[in-house]
Design an enzyme around this catalytic site. Structure first.
Site, PDB file in Angstrom:
ATOM      1  N   SER A  64       8.707   3.373   4.823  1.00 36.38           N
ATOM      2  CA  SER A  64       7.482   4.154   4.615  1.00 36.38           C
ATOM      3  C   SER A  64       6.200   3.333   4.577  1.00 36.38           C
ATOM      4  O   SER A  64       5.115   3.904   4.449  1.00 36.38           O
ATOM      5  CB  SER A  64       7.597   4.988   3.336  1.00 36.38           C
ATOM      6  N   VAL A  65       6.289   2.030   4.711  1.00 35.28           N
ATOM      7  CA  VAL A  65       5.079   1.246   4.946  1.00 35.28           C
ATOM      8  C   VAL A  65       4.499   1.622   6.317  1.00 35.28           C
ATOM      9  O   VAL A  65       3.343   1.342   6.625  1.00 35.28           O
ATOM     10  CB  VAL A  65       5.353  -0.260   4.833  1.00 35.28           C
TER      11      VAL A  65
END
Length: 397
Positions: A72-73
């Protein structure tokens, strides 16, 4: 952007000692296998270190230029691209997703199919969810929905078909639920611009910010870290276990399903919420660009939008107290309720392969910690110890 290491003042030396201690303890206690930690203050690198092992089984040491699966970065990168497209007049965030994905019409429990707007997808107010956020046996299991970091070779068309059969958890715009919204958004962006998402992200974000190590493919496999999960080994030790395609970790009421090999598999769709790989240095470049108003690569209005709260605090469930949500990251609304030294307006998020980052504009702080160990590196004690070490070091406390 000047991130050269210079002679550090006394407070920065204290910061270095404190962060070293937090990192060394996590490694010694085998909560982490390896990590890269970067801290910038007012544009100067006050801490940078690669520690532990990038690949434990081959005894390959961690390097600062290591490449990690970002999970999710990915979100703040894709969110920045979406907002930049809107600022350039190439995308209408108030438009319904069906303008570009006419078959994507998930329904509420009453059978109605309300409009989902692009900004609902950005802010996780669409009513969609993640499979890992649902208890076993949910409709996300029934339709075998991918969370964007599993099921190698799955196409975006097939995953949207599956996701479209699930039930919306609430009417769009009336609640918050962390979701596959950015995967849907990514495909809408691609169709709106007639450009594949990887190329679009490269043109809008990666190339302008010189994020050469980051993309939907691995830039250099020799630098790719192996990934591990915290758990109990067969011998009863708590040594993190190496991940492989099909590895699972419990996550609240759900299960995180991993496939580290997904990024190598032809046909795996470019997940706008979880599909990129990259380096800590590249993530720091993005944070510093946001702190500095865009660095000439992003429009100032884009940056202002990305730093704003877009989901009111009272509607947010699933986040820690004191935090709301913006576009691609949580936004700190009440530091007292959050029991954190971070300033109001701090942005923070992480990734389920073991990452965390935050940007505190008031203090001029950008902090990136990419680790190869889930879930300690995302929301374990190390994340809190690192945060506290940085502020105590800056304040000389």
């Amino acid at each position: 952007m000047n991130l050269a290491v210079s002679v550090a003042p006394a407070a920065a030396l204290s910061l270095r000692d404190r962060v070293d201690d937090a990192l060394d303890r996590a490694l010694a206690e085998r909560r982490l296998v390896g990590a890269v930690v970067l801290v910038a203050h007012d544009g100067e690198a006050v801490y940078r270190r690669a520690a532990g092992q990038a690949d434990r089984e081959s005894d390959r040491l961690m390097r600062e230029d290591a490449i990690f699966l970002l999970a999710s970065v990915t979100k703040p990168i894709v969110a920045a691209a979406a907002v930049e497209l809107a600022e350039r007049g190439r995308l209408d965030l108030d438009a319904p997703v069906t303008r570009w994905l006419p078959q994507f019409r998930p329904r509420l429990a009453d059978g109605s199919a309300p409009e989902i707007r692009l900004r609902h997808l950005l802010a996780h107010t669409s009513g969609l969810s993640y499979r890992f956020g649902e208890a076993a046996g949910s409709d996300y299991d029934t339709f075998d929905v991918s969370d964007g970091f599993d099921q190698p070779g799955l196409s975006i068309e097939e995953n949207l078909r599956r996701l479209g059969q699930t039930r919306l958890r609430f009417a769009p715009g009336t609640g918050f639920r962390y979701s596959l919204g950015l995967d849907v958004l990514g495909e809408a962006m691609a169709r709106a611009t007639d450009t594949r998402l990887p190329q679009l992200i490269d043109e809008l974000i990666l190339a302008p910010l010189a994020m050469a190590d980051t993309g939907f493919q691995v830039a250099d496999y020799k630098r790719l870290a192996a990934h591990y999960g915290n758990g109990v080994a067969a011998d009863g030790s708590r040594r993190p276990l190496r991940m492989h395609d099909g590895s699972e970790l419990p996550f609240y009421d759900g299960v995180l399903r991993y496939a580290p090999g997904r990024i190598e598999k032809a046909g795996s769709y470019p997940s706008g919420g979880a599909g990129m790989a990259g380096s800590a240095g590249d993530v720091l470049r993005l944070l510093e660009a946001l702190r500095r108003g865009g660095d000439g690569a992003l429009a100032p209005a884009t940056v202002a939008t990305l730093l704003q709260l877009h989901t009111p605090l009272q509607t947010v469930e699933g986040l820690d107290p004191g935090w709301g949500y913006g576009y691609g990251a949580a936004v700190l609304v009440d530091p007292v309720a959050a029991a954190t030294p971070q300033s109001r307006g701090t942005l923070a998020w992480g990734g389920v392969y073991g990452h965390s980052w935050f940007l505190d504009p008031q203090r001029g702080l950008s902090v990136v910690a990419l680790t190869n160990t889930a879930l300690e590196g995302m929301d374990g004690q190390f994340v809190r110890d690192l945060r506290d070490a940085v502020y105590a070091g800056l304040d000389g406390g």
